[in-house]
Design a protein around this motif. Structure first.
Motif, PDB file in Angstrom:
ATOM      1  N   ARG A  70      -2.624   4.493   5.246  1.00 54.64           N
ATOM      2  CA  ARG A  70      -3.345   3.803   4.718  1.00 54.64           C
ATOM      3  C   ARG A  70      -4.381   3.143   6.261  1.00 54.64           C
ATOM      4  NH1 ARG A  70      -2.149   1.142   8.126  1.00 54.64           N
ATOM      5  NH2 ARG A  70      -1.144  -0.889   8.212  1.00 54.64           N
ATOM      6  N   ARG A  90       3.764   0.434  -2.215  1.00 57.69           N
ATOM      7  CA  ARG A  90       3.408   0.051  -3.514  1.00 57.69           C
ATOM      8  C   ARG A  90       4.164  -0.921  -4.482  1.00 57.69           C
ATOM      9  NH1 ARG A  90       2.467   4.496  -6.743  1.00 57.69           N
ATOM     10  NH2 ARG A  90       0.687   3.035  -8.136  1.00 57.69           N
ATOM     11  N   GLU A 136       4.671  -5.117  -4.221  1.00 57.83           N
ATOM     12  CA  GLU A 136       3.641  -6.160  -3.947  1.00 57.83           C
ATOM     13  C   GLU A 136       4.037  -7.216  -3.902  1.00 57.83           C
ATOM     14  OE1 GLU A 136      -0.399  -6.357  -4.992  1.00 57.83           O
ATOM     15  OE2 GLU A 136      -0.904  -8.047  -3.799  1.00 57.83           O
ATOM     16  N   GLU A 164       0.750  -1.338  -0.201  1.00 58.95           N
ATOM     17  CA  GLU A 164       0.380   0.114   0.039  1.00 58.95           C
ATOM     18  C   GLU A 164       0.913   0.722  -0.306  1.00 58.95           C
ATOM     19  OE1 GLU A 164      -3.682  -0.285   0.327  1.00 58.95           O
ATOM     20  OE2 GLU A 164      -3.169  -2.484   0.611  1.00 58.95           O
TER      21      GLU A 164
END
Ligand code: FAD
Length: 410
Positions: free
Chosen positions: A41, A126, A128, A37
């Motif tokens: 968040r 970001r 993953e 993410e």
């Protein structure tokens, strides 16, 4: 595919990942965190326990947390109908921190991750992790924000992917939790609780449903005039309510007279109302060749005693101590030095969680004439000191709790 190397690879920049990274940086290790993410968040899990402060401090992140301005917390209040009781964590049996914070996790997790970065860990947001291979040289396949895939090889990999449960899923380590499936509906409200309403903003409020002993609400005040508000129940109970998630949460909150009174001026819509179901999880093993599972990637019990982040930190502390010994050339027995000590405290929490849902623990805390020394020992567990074997309720949880439940049952 491009291949990069690092010493320690951490999957996930939640509390477990960032605290592990900070501890490992103190040892001089090269640490890379991959986080899918962009931070900040949202995450659930907002009420900390005093025990967690010890790990934040050991990781060198105390100043970061203190200066972030979160809501001070010194205890827990419990209400069921006309009955109420309060625990001040500073009255606990175990030595150590007696206060902590209630935190918006978007901010808290970002503070910890930035702290780990300040200490020299690299955090890639970001990015993953798609696939993982354990072994002598563990490796993962990663997708970058631009959609490119690459490989990271490491000396050791820590899975701190939380509810993502990356390695448990990929390596088929999942094993069922022994708790029944439960769900939570929750949100943040601007609470407008008047100062004279008898609500202590320095404590989490746990309210048992007036008719159902296994249904409970949390009210967690923040420093910005908002509260986190949620209800936990088995899915069959939650499904009885019609409408959108906000209407359902409002209807269930409306069944408790004290919460209805406290929240009569609350503004809803600060955050969307969310539902999460089936979060309790376990694994067959907490480690394997070249990897260990931290925090929720290992086992998650239940939210009632706010133990999740504390357990996540404890796992980070134990794993980083094992890695320190590995790099010092010692042989590490991950079962003896990581899994067993971690599960010791988790087992204590587990027994308390069972006693909560069966109602016995509620009889203990609402008992009109408690013994102060026993209350201090119970207070220690509520403050997160579930690894302090000097506490008889840790050393002999099962027997002690059974006897106390019987004494308070009358
Ligand atoms: P997480 O906080 O989940 O962090 C994992 C990170 O890994 C995430 O940022 C995620 O984006 C990242 N990730 C996942 N998959 C990948 C991937 N493939 N690649 C890269 N990154 C990845 N605990 C408390 O202490 N107090 C509470 O009051 C409390 N209340 C709760 C209420 C409810 C309803 C529930 C369900 C839980 C609650 N908990 C509470 C538990 C708490 O939420 C967790 O225990 C805690 O967040 C675990 O931290 P973690 O670091 O293990 O994982």
């Amino acid at each position: 595919m491009k291949i990069e190397k690092t010493e320690i690879l951490i999957i996930g920049a939640g509390p477990a990942g960032s605290v592990a990274a900070a501890l490992l940086r103190q040892q001089g290790r090269q640490v890379l965190i991959l986080e899918r993410e962009q931070f900040p968040r949202f995450s659930i899990g907002e009420s900390l326990l005093p025990q967690s402060m010890e790990y934040i401090e050991a990781a060198g992140l105390l100043q970061d947390v203190v200066e972030a301005g979160f809501q001070y917390k010194n205890g827990a209040a419990f209400v069921r109908g006309e009955r109420s009781t309060e625990f001040d964590f500073r009255d606990k049996f175990s030595p150590g921190w007696g206060t902590t914070y209630q935190v918006q996790r978007a901010d808290f997790d970002h503070v910890l991750a930035k702290g780990a970065e300040r200490m020299g860990a690299e955090v890639r947001y970001r990015h993953e992790v798609l696939a993982a291979m354990p072994g002598e040289v563990p490796q993962v396949t990663v997708r970058s924000p631009e959609g490119e895939e690459y490989i990271i090889q490491a000396d050791f990999m820590l899975d701190a992917s939380g509810f993502g449960r990356l390695l448990p899923r990929l390596l088929k380590l999942e094993s069922p939790s022994n708790f029944p499936v439960r769900g939570a509906i929750f949100t943040h409200v601007r609470d407008h609780i008047p100062a004279d309403a008898g609500f202590d903003r320095n404590k989490i409020l746990i309210t048992t449903h007036p008719e159902h002993v296994d249904v409970w609400y949390w009210t967690i005040p923040f420093s910005n005039g908002c509260c986190s508000l949620g209800v936990v129940a088995e899915p069959a109970f939650l499904e009885r309510y019609r409408g959108g998630e906000m209407e359902r949460l409002q209807a269930i909150v409306g069944e408790d007279p004290n919460l209805t009174r406290l929240l009569k001026n609350a503004e809803w819509g600060v955050l969307p109302v969310r539902q999460i179901t089936g979060y309790s999880a376990n694994v067959k093993s907490l480690w394997g060749p070249g990897y260990a599972l931290l925090g929720n990637a290992g086992e998650f019990l239940d939210p009632v005693f706010s133990s999740g982040v504390t357990i996540a930190f404890k796992s980070a502390q134990l794993a980083s101590a094992c890695l320190q010994r590995k790099y010092a050339g010692e042989t590490v027995d991950w079962e003896r030095d990581f899994a067993i000590p971690l599960r010791d405290g988790v087992q204590t929490f587990r027994r308390f969680v069972e006693a909560w849902y069966q109602g016995g623990f509620q009889k203990i805390i609402f008992h009109p004439d408690p013994q102060p020394d026993i209350r201090a020992m119970i207070c220690s567990i509520l403050a997160g000191y579930a690894w302090d074997k000097r506490n008889p309720y840790v050393a002999e949880t099962e027997r002690r709790l059974r006897v106390l439940e019987q004494l308070c049952a009358g």
